[in-house]
Write an enzyme that holds these catalytic residues in place. Sequence first.
Site, PDB file in Angstrom:
ATOM      1  N   GLY A  40     -36.031  -1.175  17.919  1.00  0.00           N
ATOM      2  CA  GLY A  40     -36.830  -2.385  17.841  1.00  0.00           C
ATOM      3  C   GLY A  40     -36.155  -3.596  18.441  1.00  0.00           C
ATOM      4  N   ARG A  68     -32.285   7.840  12.271  1.00  0.00           N
ATOM      5  CA  ARG A  68     -31.123   7.827  11.378  1.00  0.00           C
ATOM      6  C   ARG A  68     -29.813   7.853  12.159  1.00  0.00           C
ATOM      7  NH1 ARG A  68     -31.476  11.119   5.745  1.00  0.00           N
ATOM      8  NH2 ARG A  68     -33.187   9.961   4.783  1.00  0.00           N
ATOM      9  N   VAL A  69     -29.822   8.429  13.344  1.00  0.00           N
ATOM     10  CA  VAL A  69     -28.617   8.482  14.175  1.00  0.00           C
ATOM     11  C   VAL A  69     -28.926   7.812  15.508  1.00  0.00           C
ATOM     12  CG1 VAL A  69     -26.910   9.945  15.308  1.00  0.00           C
ATOM     13  CG2 VAL A  69     -27.859  10.625  13.095  1.00  0.00           C
ATOM     14  N   LYS A 142     -12.774  -4.884  11.795  1.00  0.00           N
ATOM     15  CA  LYS A 142     -11.397  -4.375  11.820  1.00  0.00           C
ATOM     16  C   LYS A 142     -10.679  -4.804  13.093  1.00  0.00           C
ATOM     17  CE  LYS A 142      -8.612  -0.172  11.784  1.00  0.00           C
ATOM     18  NZ  LYS A 142      -8.527   1.263  11.447  1.00  0.00           N
ATOM     19  N   ARG A 228     -17.824 -30.524  -7.140  1.00  0.00           N
ATOM     20  CA  ARG A 228     -16.791 -31.538  -6.933  1.00  0.00           C
ATOM     21  C   ARG A 228     -15.491 -31.141  -7.613  1.00  0.00           C
ATOM     22  NH1 ARG A 228     -19.238 -36.762  -9.229  1.00  0.00           N
ATOM     23  NH2 ARG A 228     -20.311 -35.241 -10.543  1.00  0.00           N
ATOM     24  N   HIS A 289     -22.819 -30.478 -24.595  1.00  0.00           N
ATOM     25  CA  HIS A 289     -21.600 -29.675 -24.693  1.00  0.00           C
ATOM     26  C   HIS A 289     -21.900 -28.218 -25.044  1.00  0.00           C
ATOM     27  CE1 HIS A 289     -19.090 -33.143 -24.081  1.00  0.00           C
ATOM     28  NE2 HIS A 289     -19.734 -33.794 -25.032  1.00  0.00           N
ATOM     29  N   PHE A 475     -23.989 -13.782 -41.838  1.00  0.00           N
ATOM     30  CA  PHE A 475     -24.110 -13.815 -43.302  1.00  0.00           C
ATOM     31  C   PHE A 475     -23.318 -14.955 -43.922  1.00  0.00           C
ATOM     32  CE2 PHE A 475     -20.579 -10.622 -42.782  1.00  0.00           C
ATOM     33  CZ  PHE A 475     -19.569 -11.343 -43.405  1.00  0.00           C
ATOM     34  N   ASP A 480     -21.560 -20.928 -51.693  1.00  0.00           N
ATOM     35  CA  ASP A 480     -21.409 -22.373 -51.552  1.00  0.00           C
ATOM     36  C   ASP A 480     -22.403 -22.982 -50.562  1.00  0.00           C
ATOM     37  OD1 ASP A 480     -20.163 -21.178 -49.380  1.00  0.00           O
ATOM     38  OD2 ASP A 480     -18.207 -22.135 -49.702  1.00  0.00           O
TER      39      ASP A 480
END
Length: 526
Positions: A40, A68-69, A142, A228, A289, A475, A480
């Site tokens: 293409g 493919r190849v 490479k 920054r 925060h 839990f 208290d």
Amino acid sequence: MEPATQPIRRALLSVWDKRGLAELAQALVQAGAELISSGGTAAALRETGITVRDVSDLTGFSEMLDGRVKTLHPLVHAGILARRDRADHLEQLAALGAAPIDLVVVNLYPFSETFADGAAAVADAIEQIDIGGPALLRAAAKNCAAVAVVCDPDDYAELQGALAGGGTDLDLRLRLARKAFEHTAAYDAAIARAFGRIELAAGGPQFGVEPPLPDFLPLALARARGLRYGENPHQQAALYRDASEPVSGLGALADLQGKELSFNNLLDLDAAVRLAYELPRPGAAVIKHGSPCGVALGASGAEAYVQAREADPVSAFGGVVALNMEVGAELARELASTFLEVVAAPGFDAAARGILAAKKKLRLIELPLAAARPRGADLRRLMGAYLVQSWDHPARLDPAQARAAGRAPSDEEWQALRFAWQVVRHVRSNAIVVAGPRASFGIGGGQVSRVDAVRIALEKAGAKARSAALASDAFFPFRDSVDLAAAAGVGAIVAPGGSLRDEEVAAAAREHGIALIFTSERHFRH
């Protein structure tokens, strides 16, 4: 030694994305380069009147196996990989009747785009796995001492500038080589992640849900924007996105106005959007925060925001706000009346933009609702390691599955308990939320003692705590906290349960006439 500037005498072009291709090819021709291409790409170049040599003409083999190849051939790769400073390499090329290739321009089949929505068939996705393309990129990268490699059409302009100056220098080739290796790494990561989702079914392989904890978790992170500085001015920082996934989350945000987002802004923005976008609409969350200080629902966006802001107006100053609906004029006026760092929403209408434009430093962020859905796994960096977990799911309080340990809640208390339970999982643990059916009244989070978190939440709620609901992300180790809640007039409590003293806690609730619900599900946010 290779020359400092390497002229482009021969170029191989094989691209899926054909943006800018014709202009680049024209510049190469004007620089005297021979163009080699296939399929293409060759057809697209010929349509513009550019002369190109087919790869099959170079190799003596036609494209095979439905394409493919094509480029997997010694005459192609030898031309790319031959070292120009080695006489024996050049002699071997000459003996083969081959010549060096100085430029490789390749971008790959769109595997990630094909796989993005998860609906692709396995066979279709596999056909979008490029083999020859990565091999060409890696070979050229490479041998960057003499060969330039381009994998991104956005780099064509710089390459054309180099051509006008006589060729590529080593600095450019090194930068392009690094980008090529980054590109193939991200490409392979996306494929590996996709293959981790393949399941065998009656009709053959199909894509399922990605396992959150695979044996190997490939990470390919692409720099999305520089910052920054980090949490403090002496720290360097940048925002990265997962390059093996479609753009989503904060990688998909659009800056509409205001100063550049900071590292801390982004942390707060992430927390705000996660919470607000999970709420029923219209909903608003104010974050400071990293933890919510006010959350509310409303009949309108303006009402939701005002209720969220008024839950803790002192903490809301300089906060980050997320809203799960489009911002209109009424809501924009309320936002403009508060000093805020960031406002995020799925959209802002023209009237809202006009009102908020007066707040020059206010950052406006547009983020689609769908973009906030978590993908992949939840990762956190440690020293020399990562913690990985599946995402915590939204906290839904189902009366059929919860266990009442005191009196039964009223209908209004159930609504308040559900809202508080939904919000508490977004608060830093130890986390306590005091709320009504549609708004938080007081939030205590990030404390080393749960009873201290209760005290803070009740203090912030003040008189609104009377008859309100209280949610705890884990839990109660002792009674208290229940005693404190009762003294403030709290009417109902929801917590996971699971303590050795659950019965002692339940007895305290019954003693005070408080409705107590155990969910058996914890929602820590460390």
